[in-house]
Design a protein around this motif. Structure first.
Motif, PDB file in Angstrom:
ATOM      1  N   VAL A  66       0.818  -1.217   0.000  1.00 29.44           N
ATOM      2  CA  VAL A  66       0.000   0.000   0.000  1.00 29.44           C
ATOM      3  C   VAL A  66       0.846   1.259   0.000  1.00 29.44           C
ATOM      4  O   VAL A  66       0.343   2.349  -0.287  1.00 29.44           O
ATOM      5  CB  VAL A  66      -0.958  -0.011   1.212  1.00 29.44           C
ATOM      6  N   ASN A  67       2.137   1.140   0.290  1.00 30.82           N
ATOM      7  CA  ASN A  67       3.008   2.312   0.369  1.00 30.82           C
ATOM      8  C   ASN A  67       3.591   2.727  -0.976  1.00 30.82           C
ATOM      9  O   ASN A  67       4.285   3.745  -1.053  1.00 30.82           O
ATOM     10  CB  ASN A  67       4.146   2.028   1.354  1.00 30.82           C
ATOM     11  N   GLN A  68       3.330   1.949  -2.018  1.00 23.46           N
ATOM     12  CA  GLN A  68       3.835   2.300  -3.337  1.00 23.46           C
ATOM     13  C   GLN A  68       3.094   3.522  -3.893  1.00 23.46           C
ATOM     14  O   GLN A  68       1.957   3.805  -3.502  1.00 23.46           O
ATOM     15  CB  GLN A  68       3.695   1.113  -4.285  1.00 23.46           C
ATOM     16  N   PRO A  69       3.717   4.243  -4.829  1.00 25.39           N
ATOM     17  CA  PRO A  69       3.110   5.497  -5.322  1.00 25.39           C
ATOM     18  C   PRO A  69       1.700   5.327  -5.886  1.00 25.39           C
ATOM     19  O   PRO A  69       0.836   6.196  -5.646  1.00 25.39           O
ATOM     20  CB  PRO A  69       4.096   5.952  -6.402  1.00 25.39           C
ATOM     21  N   GLU A  70       1.428   4.259  -6.621  1.00 26.12           N
ATOM     22  CA  GLU A  70       0.112   4.124  -7.246  1.00 26.12           C
ATOM     23  C   GLU A  70      -1.005   3.972  -6.223  1.00 26.12           C
ATOM     24  O   GLU A  70      -2.004   4.721  -6.284  1.00 26.12           O
ATOM     25  CB  GLU A  70       0.109   2.961  -8.232  1.00 26.12           C
ATOM     26  N   PRO A  71      -0.909   3.015  -5.249  1.00 28.93           N
ATOM     27  CA  PRO A  71      -1.998   2.958  -4.257  1.00 28.93           C
ATOM     28  C   PRO A  71      -2.090   4.204  -3.397  1.00 28.93           C
ATOM     29  O   PRO A  71      -3.201   4.616  -3.029  1.00 28.93           O
ATOM     30  CB  PRO A  71      -1.650   1.713  -3.420  1.00 28.93           C
ATOM     31  N   VAL A  72      -0.963   4.834  -3.075  1.00 34.43           N
ATOM     32  CA  VAL A  72      -1.013   6.075  -2.299  1.00 34.43           C
ATOM     33  C   VAL A  72      -1.804   7.134  -3.064  1.00 34.43           C
ATOM     34  O   VAL A  72      -2.656   7.834  -2.499  1.00 34.43           O
ATOM     35  CB  VAL A  72       0.409   6.580  -1.972  1.00 34.43           C
ATOM     36  N   ALA A  73      -1.541   7.217  -4.370  1.00 36.33           N
ATOM     37  CA  ALA A  73      -2.249   8.213  -5.191  1.00 36.33           C
ATOM     38  C   ALA A  73      -3.744   7.924  -5.232  1.00 36.33           C
ATOM     39  O   ALA A  73      -4.572   8.849  -5.152  1.00 36.33           O
ATOM     40  CB  ALA A  73      -1.663   8.223  -6.597  1.00 36.33           C
ATOM     41  N   LYS A  74      -4.116   6.652  -5.357  1.00 39.33           N
ATOM     42  CA  LYS A  74      -5.537   6.303  -5.431  1.00 39.33           C
ATOM     43  C   LYS A  74      -6.248   6.597  -4.110  1.00 39.33           C
ATOM     44  O   LYS A  74      -7.408   7.025  -4.101  1.00 39.33           O
ATOM     45  CB  LYS A  74      -5.688   4.840  -5.826  1.00 39.33           C
ATOM     46  N   ILE A  75      -5.572   6.375  -3.012  1.00 40.44           N
ATOM     47  CA  ILE A  75      -6.163   6.701  -1.710  1.00 40.44           C
ATOM     48  C   ILE A  75      -6.329   8.214  -1.580  1.00 40.44           C
ATOM     49  O   ILE A  75      -7.374   8.709  -1.136  1.00 40.44           O
ATOM     50  CB  ILE A  75      -5.294   6.132  -0.566  1.00 40.44           C
ATOM     51  N   ARG A  76      -5.328   8.969  -1.990  1.00 41.46           N
ATOM     52  CA  ARG A  76      -5.413  10.427  -1.913  1.00 41.46           C
ATOM     53  C   ARG A  76      -6.528  10.975  -2.790  1.00 41.46           C
ATOM     54  O   ARG A  76      -7.197  11.951  -2.435  1.00 41.46           O
ATOM     55  CB  ARG A  76      -4.077  11.037  -2.318  1.00 41.46           C
ATOM     56  N   GLU A  77      -6.736  10.341  -3.939  1.00 38.40           N
ATOM     57  CA  GLU A  77      -7.767  10.812  -4.869  1.00 38.40           C
ATOM     58  C   GLU A  77      -9.159  10.780  -4.257  1.00 38.40           C
ATOM     59  O   GLU A  77     -10.042  11.553  -4.652  1.00 38.40           O
ATOM     60  CB  GLU A  77      -7.754   9.960  -6.143  1.00 38.40           C
ATOM     61  N   THR A  78      -9.376   9.885  -3.302  1.00 40.62           N
ATOM     62  CA  THR A  78     -10.708   9.788  -2.691  1.00 40.62           C
ATOM     63  C   THR A  78     -11.021  11.014  -1.837  1.00 40.62           C
ATOM     64  O   THR A  78     -12.194  11.334  -1.619  1.00 40.62           O
ATOM     65  CB  THR A  78     -10.812   8.541  -1.801  1.00 40.62           C
ATOM     66  N   GLY A  79      -9.983  11.657  -1.303  1.00 39.80           N
ATOM     67  CA  GLY A  79     -10.189  12.779  -0.395  1.00 39.80           C
ATOM     68  C   GLY A  79     -10.718  12.364   0.960  1.00 39.80           C
ATOM     69  O   GLY A  79     -11.088  13.221   1.779  1.00 39.80           O
ATOM     70  N   ALA A  80     -10.792  11.058   1.216  1.00 32.15           N
ATOM     71  CA  ALA A  80     -11.385  10.565   2.468  1.00 32.15           C
ATOM     72  C   ALA A  80     -10.526  10.944   3.665  1.00 32.15           C
ATOM     73  O   ALA A  80      -9.295  10.896   3.621  1.00 32.15           O
ATOM     74  CB  ALA A  80     -11.550   9.049   2.403  1.00 32.15           C
ATOM     75  N   GLN A  81     -11.206  11.306   4.755  1.00 24.80           N
ATOM     76  CA  GLN A  81     -10.547  11.675   6.002  1.00 24.80           C
ATOM     77  C   GLN A  81     -11.468  11.320   7.150  1.00 24.80           C
ATOM     78  O   GLN A  81     -12.615  11.782   7.185  1.00 24.80           O
ATOM     79  CB  GLN A  81     -10.251  13.163   6.012  1.00 24.80           C
ATOM     80  N   PRO A  82     -11.083  10.457   8.087  1.00 21.48           N
ATOM     81  CA  PRO A  82      -9.812   9.751   8.163  1.00 21.48           C
ATOM     82  C   PRO A  82      -9.827   8.434   7.377  1.00 21.48           C
ATOM     83  O   PRO A  82     -10.854   8.073   6.783  1.00 21.48           O
ATOM     84  CB  PRO A  82      -9.692   9.483   9.659  1.00 21.48           C
ATOM     85  N   LEU A  83      -8.698   7.721   7.425  1.00 25.98           N
ATOM     86  CA  LEU A  83      -8.646   6.342   6.963  1.00 25.98           C
ATOM     87  C   LEU A  83      -8.932   5.441   8.161  1.00 25.98           C
ATOM     88  O   LEU A  83      -8.752   5.835   9.313  1.00 25.98           O
ATOM     89  CB  LEU A  83      -7.267   5.997   6.390  1.00 25.98           C
ATOM     90  N   ALA A  84      -9.377   4.212   7.887  1.00 26.73           N
ATOM     91  CA  ALA A  84      -9.611   3.231   8.945  1.00 26.73           C
ATOM     92  C   ALA A  84      -8.924   1.938   8.557  1.00 26.73           C
ATOM     93  O   ALA A  84      -8.967   1.525   7.393  1.00 26.73           O
ATOM     94  CB  ALA A  84     -11.106   2.995   9.149  1.00 26.73           C
ATOM     95  N   VAL A  85      -8.280   1.283   9.523  1.00 30.97           N
ATOM     96  CA  VAL A  85      -7.539   0.056   9.246  1.00 30.97           C
ATOM     97  C   VAL A  85      -7.812  -0.963  10.342  1.00 30.97           C
ATOM     98  O   VAL A  85      -7.958  -0.612  11.514  1.00 30.97           O
ATOM     99  CB  VAL A  85      -6.025   0.344   9.117  1.00 30.97           C
ATOM    100  N   CYS A  86      -7.887  -2.225   9.937  1.00 36.69           N
ATOM    101  CA  CYS A  86      -8.066  -3.316  10.901  1.00 36.69           C
ATOM    102  C   CYS A  86      -7.468  -4.587  10.307  1.00 36.69           C
ATOM    103  O   CYS A  86      -7.850  -4.995   9.208  1.00 36.69           O
ATOM    104  CB  CYS A  86      -9.544  -3.526  11.212  1.00 36.69           C
ATOM    105  N   ALA A  87      -6.554  -5.204  11.037  1.00 32.96           N
ATOM    106  CA  ALA A  87      -5.987  -6.501  10.641  1.00 32.96           C
ATOM    107  C   ALA A  87      -5.621  -6.514   9.163  1.00 32.96           C
ATOM    108  O   ALA A  87      -6.011  -7.405   8.420  1.00 32.96           O
ATOM    109  CB  ALA A  87      -6.974  -7.624  10.957  1.00 32.96           C
ATOM    110  N   PHE A  88      -4.837  -5.530   8.760  1.00 35.15           N
ATOM    111  CA  PHE A  88      -4.513  -5.348   7.340  1.00 35.15           C
ATOM    112  C   PHE A  88      -3.369  -6.255   6.899  1.00 35.15           C
ATOM    113  O   PHE A  88      -3.362  -6.758   5.782  1.00 35.15           O
ATOM    114  CB  PHE A  88      -4.173  -3.879   7.091  1.00 35.15           C
ATOM    115  N   GLY A  89      -2.379  -6.447   7.766  1.00 36.72           N
ATOM    116  CA  GLY A  89      -1.283  -7.346   7.438  1.00 36.72           C
ATOM    117  C   GLY A  89      -0.126  -6.697   6.711  1.00 36.72           C
ATOM    118  O   GLY A  89       0.855  -7.364   6.389  1.00 36.72           O
ATOM    119  N   GLN A  90      -0.225  -5.412   6.409  1.00 37.53           N
ATOM    120  CA  GLN A  90       0.879  -4.668   5.813  1.00 37.53           C
ATOM    121  C   GLN A  90       1.214  -3.487   6.719  1.00 37.53           C
ATOM    122  O   GLN A  90       0.316  -2.856   7.282  1.00 37.53           O
ATOM    123  CB  GLN A  90       0.513  -4.150   4.418  1.00 37.53           C
ATOM    124  N   ILE A  91       2.490  -3.188   6.853  1.00 33.44           N
ATOM    125  CA  ILE A  91       2.910  -2.032   7.653  1.00 33.44           C
ATOM    126  C   ILE A  91       2.689  -0.768   6.825  1.00 33.44           C
ATOM    127  O   ILE A  91       3.196  -0.654   5.705  1.00 33.44           O
ATOM    128  CB  ILE A  91       4.381  -2.158   8.063  1.00 33.44           C
TER     129      ILE A  91
END
Length: 310
Positions: A66-91
């Protein structure tokens, strides 16, 4: 009503995703790992959160990092605030950590049981209670400040399956409430105390093997903590294991490692030295078969008189 981006993988996280959808806060984007081969046939299947997102017809992003540029960009595009995470398995690392508030649903009473297996460890170690915390995700392992927490008493006969379901339901409610407070600017955080912090390490394969030199009550908690998702087992011979899915500590004088069939019930001697007790093996699982009552197992099998020594 704001809708978050949600990052998760497990059955536990899928339960929380469903609660978000029911609350009117269905995520604008769900992020999970890619589909993986599973089961004997090694068929490629989605993780539980991806399957739930598809069932709910939610936008889904599957990524191995999820830390790569493409997924980061897609998350930013949503404008969502905040993010929520549970048992994701990636740092989750920078830049996402600094980009916006990230709320993490963690099933323990932090700082007790930070790490990968908090529900299992709480049962195995005999904790009287556990719970759920909503924390702000930081670089440290489950060490971020706490926004909300709720305690849950662990039932005397409760296993991982029943306890994790209750914790997931509570976690879903707390996350919905936290998102509402965040939207209103009312979400406050309290730093965790480092005193009393413990780490719930991932369950290693060797831990699944039942060691009859240990007390029966400890082994009973081990079985409950690993049922039904991982499973504990007895090593009967070099080539044969017997899964144990349900058991009861009883007062019976058997030598450690001794197996005895008594009036249609199967017992394992436990403990060391002068202190002896036993496990009544209530629900067992022979290789390649479904769990069954020990009485049914005994009708078709004659187990060894002892388990294989460690």
């Amino acid at each position: 009503m704001s809708r978050p981006v949600y990052l998760g993988t497990s059955e536990f996280a899928a339960t929380i995703l469903r609660r978000l959808a029911e609350s009117g806060r269905a995520p604008v984007l769900v992020v999970t790992p890619p589909d993986r081969p599973r089961g004997r046939g090694r068929h490629t299947v989605p993780c539980p959160v991806a399957a739930m997102a598809q069932e709910l017809d939610l936008a889904l992003l599957q990524t191995a990092d999820v830390n790569q540029p493409e997924p980061v960009a897609k998350i930013r595009e949503t404008g969502a605030q905040p993010l929520a995470v549970c048992a994701f398995g990636q740092i989750i690392r920078e830049p996402l950590l600094s980009d916006r508030l990230i709320l993490n649903v963690h099933p323990s009473l932090l700082p007790r049981w930070r790490g990968a297996a908090p529900v299992e460890r709480a049962i195995i170690e005999g904790d009287a209670a556990t719970g759920v915390c909503i924390i702000r995700l930081t670089e440290g392992l489950d060490s971020g400040p706490v926004a909300m927490r709720e305690e849950i008493v662990i039932g005397a006969d409760e296993n991982y399956g029943s306890l994790s379901r209750r914790l997931a339901e509570t976690g879903g409610e707390l996350l919905v409430e936290s998102l509402g407070k965040s939207e209103r600017g009312e979400l406050d955080f309290t730093e965790q105390a480092e005193a009393g912090a413990t780490y719930a390490e991932k369950i290693e394969p060797a831990e699944r093997r039942i060691d009859p030199s240990m007390p029966a009550d400890r082994l009973s908690r081990l079985v409950r903590g690993l049922t039904p998702h991982i499973g504990a087992y007895l090593q009967l011979t070099e080539d044969e294991r017997l899964g144990v899915r349900g058991c009861t500590a009883v007062d019976l004088d058997l030598a450690a490692g001794e197996l005895a069939a008594i009036e249609g019930e199967l017992f394992l001697g436990c403990g060391a030295g002068a202190i002896r007790d036993a496990l009544r093996l209530d629900l067992v699982q022979p290789p390649g078969r479904r769990p069954m009552p020990a009485a049914d197992y005994l009708r078709g099998n004659a187990p060894p008189s002892r388990v294989l020594s460690l």
